[in-house]
Design a protein around this motif. Structure first.
Motif, PDB file in Angstrom:
ATOM      1  N   ILE A  36       4.297  -9.097  49.751  1.00 36.42           N
ATOM      2  CA  ILE A  36       5.689  -9.203  49.320  1.00 36.42           C
ATOM      3  C   ILE A  36       6.570  -9.652  50.477  1.00 36.42           C
ATOM      4  O   ILE A  36       7.481 -10.478  50.302  1.00 36.42           O
ATOM      5  N   SER A  39       6.224 -13.251  50.782  1.00 35.07           N
ATOM      6  CA  SER A  39       6.981 -13.904  49.713  1.00 35.07           C
ATOM      7  C   SER A  39       8.459 -13.967  50.063  1.00 35.07           C
ATOM      8  O   SER A  39       9.119 -15.001  49.873  1.00 35.07           O
ATOM      9  N   SER A  98      10.482 -14.329  34.424  1.00 31.75           N
ATOM     10  CA  SER A  98      10.059 -13.634  35.643  1.00 31.75           C
ATOM     11  C   SER A  98      10.584 -14.340  36.886  1.00 31.75           C
ATOM     12  O   SER A  98      10.702 -15.573  36.922  1.00 31.75           O
ATOM     13  N   LYS A 100       9.117 -14.720  39.616  1.00 25.82           N
ATOM     14  CA  LYS A 100       8.079 -15.549  40.220  1.00 25.82           C
ATOM     15  C   LYS A 100       8.129 -16.966  39.662  1.00 25.82           C
ATOM     16  O   LYS A 100       8.087 -17.945  40.427  1.00 25.82           O
ATOM     17  N   LYS A 101       8.237 -17.107  38.352  1.00 31.00           N
ATOM     18  CA  LYS A 101       8.289 -18.444  37.743  1.00 31.00           C
ATOM     19  C   LYS A 101       9.519 -19.209  38.227  1.00 31.00           C
ATOM     20  O   LYS A 101       9.441 -20.405  38.534  1.00 31.00           O
ATOM     21  N   VAL A 104       8.971 -20.154  42.086  1.00 32.79           N
ATOM     22  CA  VAL A 104       7.960 -21.201  42.281  1.00 32.79           C
ATOM     23  C   VAL A 104       8.537 -22.557  41.884  1.00 32.79           C
ATOM     24  O   VAL A 104       8.364 -23.562  42.582  1.00 32.79           O
ATOM     25  N   VAL A 147      14.416  -9.646  44.632  1.00 33.13           N
ATOM     26  CA  VAL A 147      13.016  -9.324  44.934  1.00 33.13           C
ATOM     27  C   VAL A 147      12.941  -8.096  45.833  1.00 33.13           C
ATOM     28  O   VAL A 147      12.138  -7.182  45.604  1.00 33.13           O
ATOM     29  N   LEU A 204       4.300 -18.315  47.324  1.00 35.55           N
ATOM     30  CA  LEU A 204       4.873 -17.522  46.231  1.00 35.55           C
ATOM     31  C   LEU A 204       3.915 -17.433  45.050  1.00 35.55           C
ATOM     32  O   LEU A 204       3.774 -16.370  44.424  1.00 35.55           O
ATOM     33  N   ALA A 205       3.264 -18.540  44.730  1.00 38.31           N
ATOM     34  CA  ALA A 205       2.312 -18.529  43.620  1.00 38.31           C
ATOM     35  C   ALA A 205       1.140 -17.594  43.908  1.00 38.31           C
ATOM     36  O   ALA A 205       0.615 -16.936  42.999  1.00 38.31           O
ATOM     37  N   LEU A 208       3.441 -13.427  45.399  1.00 41.49           N
ATOM     38  CA  LEU A 208       4.499 -12.680  44.714  1.00 41.49           C
ATOM     39  C   LEU A 208       3.995 -12.138  43.381  1.00 41.49           C
ATOM     40  O   LEU A 208       3.544 -12.905  42.533  1.00 41.49           O
ATOM     41  N   GLU A 210       3.786 -10.828  39.572  1.00 45.36           N
ATOM     42  CA  GLU A 210       4.527 -11.078  38.339  1.00 45.36           C
ATOM     43  C   GLU A 210       5.261  -9.804  37.950  1.00 45.36           C
ATOM     44  O   GLU A 210       4.743  -8.707  38.096  1.00 45.36           O
ATOM     45  N   THR A 211       6.492  -9.934  37.471  1.00 41.71           N
ATOM     46  CA  THR A 211       7.255  -8.776  37.025  1.00 41.71           C
ATOM     47  C   THR A 211       7.785  -9.027  35.631  1.00 41.71           C
ATOM     48  O   THR A 211       8.054 -10.163  35.240  1.00 41.71           O
TER      49      THR A 211
END
Length: 411
Positions: A36, A39, A98, A100-101, A104, A147, A204-205, A208, A210-211
């Motif tokens: 993290i 990230s 999310s 993350k998406k 990225v 984050v 990050l992909a 990090l 997924e949330t």
């Protein structure tokens, strides 16, 4: 494992709450925390790309003599315009998509927009790509703090915010040093530093987690949000911090928009020298960020005004010694202390002033205020400089910025 079942809104709410709390730092092992932190650093490096053209602004201005100097300076501040819009949009999207998406996607866009001007020598294309980069900047401004708030609480959050600030400084050091070195060969080569965007995308992909966008609301209430927006409430404390943030960046951004053109004598036109001064500014942020917890415990509620006074001192030193590298470096240190203290402290206060689900929106509001300050800075400071001194020079701009920041700190 932490995060199991995050993709569903059904099942036992208590179990979902427990999983969410584990996400927020208490159930993370050392390796997960390191991922993290990596990230967070990657997100912060995307922010650093805002200053990728700073070391070569002087060369760009000379290469495009027909372009007004304020427009050249907007290569740094212009992305703040689109960032304002997309910062607020991403604050709302974070409860539906999310983080993350979103991050990225933003990293890829930063890399693509940064590299494109290398392919064609055109100021309109360069300016347009910088504005497109602002989309990525808006995403990371809103979501970087979100984050941190998502995975850490209490003292760990303060430490994580310090690491975030240090990472932003680290990004600026790398961007300024590499961009300045490449720019000394050809200013267009400095655009290649934007490859950092693609590197951040890969990190990050890979790292990090997924949330579930609705998890923060469920943690607070034990209920499933209907549209993910019920707990998004911004209060007066957030708006007051946003006002201070706007003023801080209205004056602070003058360091990077003017330093390359401010250096005179044997330093004039030396992109490596301007890049190293910017690197010193950024390196100071790294050191301050790493010891932020100790600093805030020492000066407590005076942190934000102390940061503003630090810039005032630094800006006056810059104005007084445009041809002295050592004194310019000292001025850069004081300016770096200002940003190193102000930004993470303001972010901690913003994230702590609202409910968990509103963190992204609160951070987006702060990011928007920061962008407003950056965007209007050249126009405001140039106008003040002309009104007071009857001419617009970088020295006059630094004096105006110092005076304005001191008044903001006192008020």
């Amino acid at each position: 494992p932490a995060g199991c079942g995050e993709g569903r809104h059904t099942g036992n709410p208590a179990k979902s709450i427990l999983n969410s709390r584990k996400e927020r730092g208490r159930g993370l092992n050392r390796i997960e925390k390191v991922k993290i932190y990596c990230s967070i650093a990657s997100i912060s490096f995307i922010q650093g790309l805002q200053f990728s053209v700073s070391p070569v602004l002087g060369q760009i201005s000379r290469h495009y003599p027909a372009v007004d100097i304020s427009l050249v300076q907007m290569l740094i501040t212009g992305p703040a315009l689109t960032a304002m819009v997309f910062s607020l949009i991403s604050g709302g999207l974070a409860v539906k998509i999310s983080m993350k998406k979103l991050l990225v996607s933003g990293s890829f866009l930063a890399g693509a927009a940064g590299i494109t001007p290398f392919l064609c020598d055109s100021f309109p294309l360069l300016f347009a790509c910088r504005m497109i980069y602002g989309i990525s900047l808006g995403l990371v401004l809103a979501l970087n703090t979100a984050v941190v708030a998502r995975f850490f609480e209490g003292d760990e959050r303060v430490s994580a915010m310090g690491i975030q600030a240090a990472s932003i400084g680290g990004g600026m050091v790398v961007v300024s040093a590499v961009g300045g070195a490449l720019g000394s060969l050809d200013f267009r080569l400095s655009y290649l530093v934007n490859i950092i965007g693609f590197i951040s995308m890969i990190v990050l992909a890979a790292f990090l987690p997924e949330t579930n966008p609705g998890e923060a609301y469920r943690e607070k209430t034990g209920r499933i949000p209907g549209d993910g927006t019920k707990s998004i409430r911004i209060n007066r404390s957030v708006f007051m911090i946003c006002l201070l943030g706007m003023l801080e960046f209205l004056f602070l951004i003058s360091f990077t928009t003017n330093i390359a053109m401010h250096m005179s004598g044997g330093l004039a036109g030396n992109s490596s020298a301007s890049g190293s001064i910017t690197g010193i500014f950024s390196g100071t942020q790294i050191i301050v960020g790493l010891v932020l917890g100790r600093i805030t415990r020492l000066i407590k509620k005076a942190a934000l005004p102390a940061a503003m006074v630090s810039f005032t001192v630094g800006s006056l030193i810059l104005a007084a010694f445009p041809s002295d590298y050592l004194m310019l470096a000292v001025g850069a240190v004081f300016c770096g202390i200002s940003q190193g203290i102000f930004v993470p402290t303001a972010m901690v206060e913003v994230s702590g002033a609202v409910l968990p689900a509103a963190t992204a929106m609160a951070a987006a509001c702060y990011g928007c205020a920061q962008c407003i300050g950056q965007f209007i800075s050249p126009v405001v400071l140039n106008a003040v400089s002309f009104a007071v001194f009857k001419s617009v020079t970088t020295t006059h701009v630094y004096v105006a910025a110092a005076g304005g920041m001191f008044l903001a700190a006192v008020l």
